[in-house]
Scaffold this active site. Structure first.
Site, PDB file in Angstrom:
ATOM      1  CE  LYS A 171      -6.040  -0.170   1.721  1.00  0.00           C
ATOM      2  NZ  LYS A 171      -6.713  -0.786   2.864  1.00  0.00           N
ATOM      3  CD  GLU A 230      -2.777   1.328   2.457  1.00  0.00           C
ATOM      4  OE1 GLU A 230      -2.736   0.431   3.315  1.00  0.00           O
ATOM      5  OE2 GLU A 230      -3.568   2.275   2.509  1.00  0.00           O
TER       6      GLU A 230
END
Ligand code: 13P
Length: 340
Positions: free
Chosen positions: A219, A177
């Site tokens: 992400k 992420e």
């Protein structure tokens, strides 16, 4: 770990019609969220709130996996079942946030570096033993005058890749992420530039660290103008800029991209995801891993009162159903009328 297990878990997490619930708020973050409803952040309040989310009837139709915080992974439902077991019994995959948060990057004012690599191998082994099958590490990239610097991007990308390699070694699917924040007055163009630079560097580090792309998920943020930018963008513009940026930087071997919501309203986050999926077939599944965009309406309905639990569960199911429809590009504003 059986061969192909990482890929199979990654694919299950992005199964069509479903997405991930990020319920991994650290102690200070959940305290901030509870403050908005005037609720003290006690261990029991945190436990009951998470139980409400995990035991919402029918939620597994739209939620494939849940990211937990260390404390929650070790907590139990009222009937004494450990939360990872509560989730897996309903067909939802338990995951765990393993980074230890972002701290100021020495020598680079305004920029941050995510910590948590020391001792990570041992922590991952313990988490897998406790039932986790995937993990998350969040890096934060801020846009401002003269930032992000190439060094901040490089340092964070390197840590993300080290984390991802350790996860795969431990039999956990890494969710990688790198979040380019929405804070500030920057244009959508600058967000696209910073996101492309970040993702480019992240995938180059992942390759250097021999991370198996088939066994991970990305992400990212969506490509959006800063919150204080005078020129806000329409849904179609956000969708096309985001898909363009991702097609230039994310290899097709990655099974899925699961967006964070990053401070967008719940409805905007759903609309944007739906618009991207409506643009056609992409090389990767385009899904969600929302925190606030799934939970804000739930918290506002619950308010810490047991009497509101059924209504709060309905709000959660409604938001999840809308995002489930967005996975097929089929979300409409009309759906909001039947929710809550
Ligand atoms: P938001 O959807 O609230 O941005 O949270 C997702 C997340 O997990 C951030 O790390």
């Amino acid at each position: 770990m059986a061969p192909g297990e990482l890929e199979s878990v990654a694919r299950s997490l992005v199964e069509p019609g479903k997405g991930i619930l990020a319920a991994d708020e650290s102690a200070p973050t959940i305290e901030k969220r509870f403050r908005t409803i005037g609720l003290p952040s006690t261990e029991e309040n945190r436990r009951s709130y998470r139980e409400l989310l995990f035991t919402t009837p029918g939620i597994q139709e739209f939620i494939s996996g849940v990211i937990l915080f260390d404390e929650t992974l070790r907590q139990k439902s009222r009937n004494g079942a450990p939360f990872p077991e509560v989730l897996s019994r309903q067909g939802m995959i338990p995951g765990i946030k393993v980074d230890l948060g972002a701290r100021p990057l020495a020598g680079f004012p305004g920029e941050k570096m995510t910590e948590g690599l020391d001792g990570l191998r041992e922590r991952l082994a313990e988490y897998r033993g406790l039932g986790a099958r995937f993990a998350k590490w969040r890096a934060v990239i801020e846009i401002g005058e003269g930032i992000p610097t190439a060094y901040c991007i490089e340092a964070n990308a390197h840590a993300l890749a080290r984390y991802a390699a350790l996860c795969q070694e431990a039999g956990l699917v890494p969710i990688v992420e790198p979040e380019v924040l929405m804070d500030g007055p920057h244009t959508i163009g600058r967000c696209e530039e910073a996101t492309a630079a970040t993702l480019g560097r992240v995938f180059s580090e992942l390759a250097s660290h021999r991370v198996e792309l088939e066994g991970m998920l990305l992400k990212p943020n969506m490509v959006l103008p800063g919150k204080e930018c005078p020129e806000q963008a329409g849904t179609a513009e956000v969708a096309s800029a985001t898909v363009r940026c991702l097609s230039r930087t994310v290899p097709a071997a990655v099974p899925g991209i699961v967006f964070l919501s990053g401070g967008q309203t719940a409805e905007r986050a759903t609309e944007h995801l739906s618009a991207m999926n409506a643009l056609g077939k992409h090389p990767w599944e385009l899904s969600f891993s929302y925190g606030r965009a799934l939970q804000d309406p739930v918290l506002k309905t619950w308010k810490g009162d047991a009497a509101n639990v059924p209504a709060a569960m309905r709000a959660f199911l409604h938001r999840s159903r809308c995002n489930g429809a967005a996975r097929y590009g089929r979300y409409t504003k009309e759906m909001e009328k039947h929710g809550g």
